[in-house]
Design a protein around this motif. Structure first.
Motif, short mmCIF file in Angstrom:
data_model
loop_
_atom_site.label_atom_id
_atom_site.label_comp_id
_atom_site.label_asym_id
_atom_site.label_seq_id
_atom_site.Cartn_x
_atom_site.Cartn_y
_atom_site.Cartn_z
N ASP A 176 43.20 36.85 31.53
CA ASP A 176 42.19 37.04 32.56
C ASP A 176 42.79 36.52 33.87
O ASP A 176 43.97 36.16 33.92
N ALA A 177 42.01 36.48 34.95
CA ALA A 177 42.55 36.10 36.26
C ALA A 177 43.14 34.68 36.25
O ALA A 177 44.24 34.46 36.77
N LYS A 178 42.43 33.73 35.63
CA LYS A 178 42.91 32.33 35.61
C LYS A 178 44.22 32.20 34.84
O LYS A 178 45.18 31.61 35.31
N LYS A 201 50.05 38.79 35.04
CA LYS A 201 48.85 39.62 34.85
C LYS A 201 48.95 40.56 33.65
O LYS A 201 47.94 41.04 33.16
N ASP A 202 50.17 40.85 33.21
CA ASP A 202 50.34 41.84 32.14
C ASP A 202 50.17 41.22 30.76
O ASP A 202 50.35 40.02 30.58
N GLN A 203 49.87 42.07 29.79
CA GLN A 203 49.80 41.62 28.40
C GLN A 203 51.13 40.97 28.04
O GLN A 203 52.19 41.43 28.46
N ILE A 204 51.06 39.89 27.29
CA ILE A 204 52.27 39.13 26.94
C ILE A 204 52.18 38.72 25.47
O ILE A 204 51.08 38.46 24.96
N SER A 263 51.08 22.33 36.93
CA SER A 263 50.84 23.00 38.20
C SER A 263 49.32 23.14 38.40
O SER A 263 48.54 23.08 37.45
N ALA A 264 48.92 23.36 39.64
CA ALA A 264 47.50 23.55 39.95
C ALA A 264 46.92 24.74 39.19
O ALA A 264 45.80 24.69 38.68
N GLU A 265 47.72 25.82 39.06
CA GLU A 265 47.25 27.01 38.34
C GLU A 265 46.99 26.69 36.87
O GLU A 265 45.99 27.11 36.31
N ALA A 313 38.42 30.91 23.40
CA ALA A 313 37.09 30.80 24.02
C ALA A 313 36.77 32.02 24.88
O ALA A 313 35.61 32.42 24.99
N ASN A 314 37.81 32.61 25.48
CA ASN A 314 37.61 33.75 26.38
C ASN A 314 37.99 35.08 25.75
O ASN A 314 38.04 36.11 26.42
N ASP A 315 38.26 35.05 24.44
CA ASP A 315 38.55 36.26 23.67
C ASP A 315 39.67 37.09 24.31
O ASP A 315 39.50 38.27 24.59
N LEU A 316 40.81 36.43 24.56
CA LEU A 316 41.91 37.09 25.26
C LEU A 316 43.00 37.65 24.34
O LEU A 316 43.98 38.20 24.82
#
Length: 80
Positions: free
Chosen positions: A54-56, A63-66, A12-14, A39-42
């Protein structure tokens, strides 16, 4: 017949904003999602099994922690 992990799939584009342009195999997608997370320390600092999108990444997995176990299923919805 190729194993499902080796078969290129469309993204998908996302998902492409996170892992780059498809098609790519499910194994490559999983690997690139983890590269992005690291890389983004998520990863949650207290519980590394939890991902804080994060947003991406949130556009792909919500959006929630998973948990990392549920994340794979969420990413799968963006493959065709």
């Amino acid at each position: 017949m190729a194993n499902a992990l080796q078969k290129p799939v469309n993204l998908s584009a996302e998902l492409e904003t996170v892992v780059g342009k498809g098609p790519m195999t499910r194994a490559q997608v999983t690997s690139k999602v983890w590269e992005y997370i690291k890389a983004n320390d998520l990863q949650d600092s207290k519980d590394k099994r939890q991902i804080n999108p994060d947003a991406k990444l949130g556009a792909v997995i919500g959006k929630d922690q998973i948990s990392m176990f549920k994340m794979t299923a969420a990413v799968s919805k963006h493959l065709s």
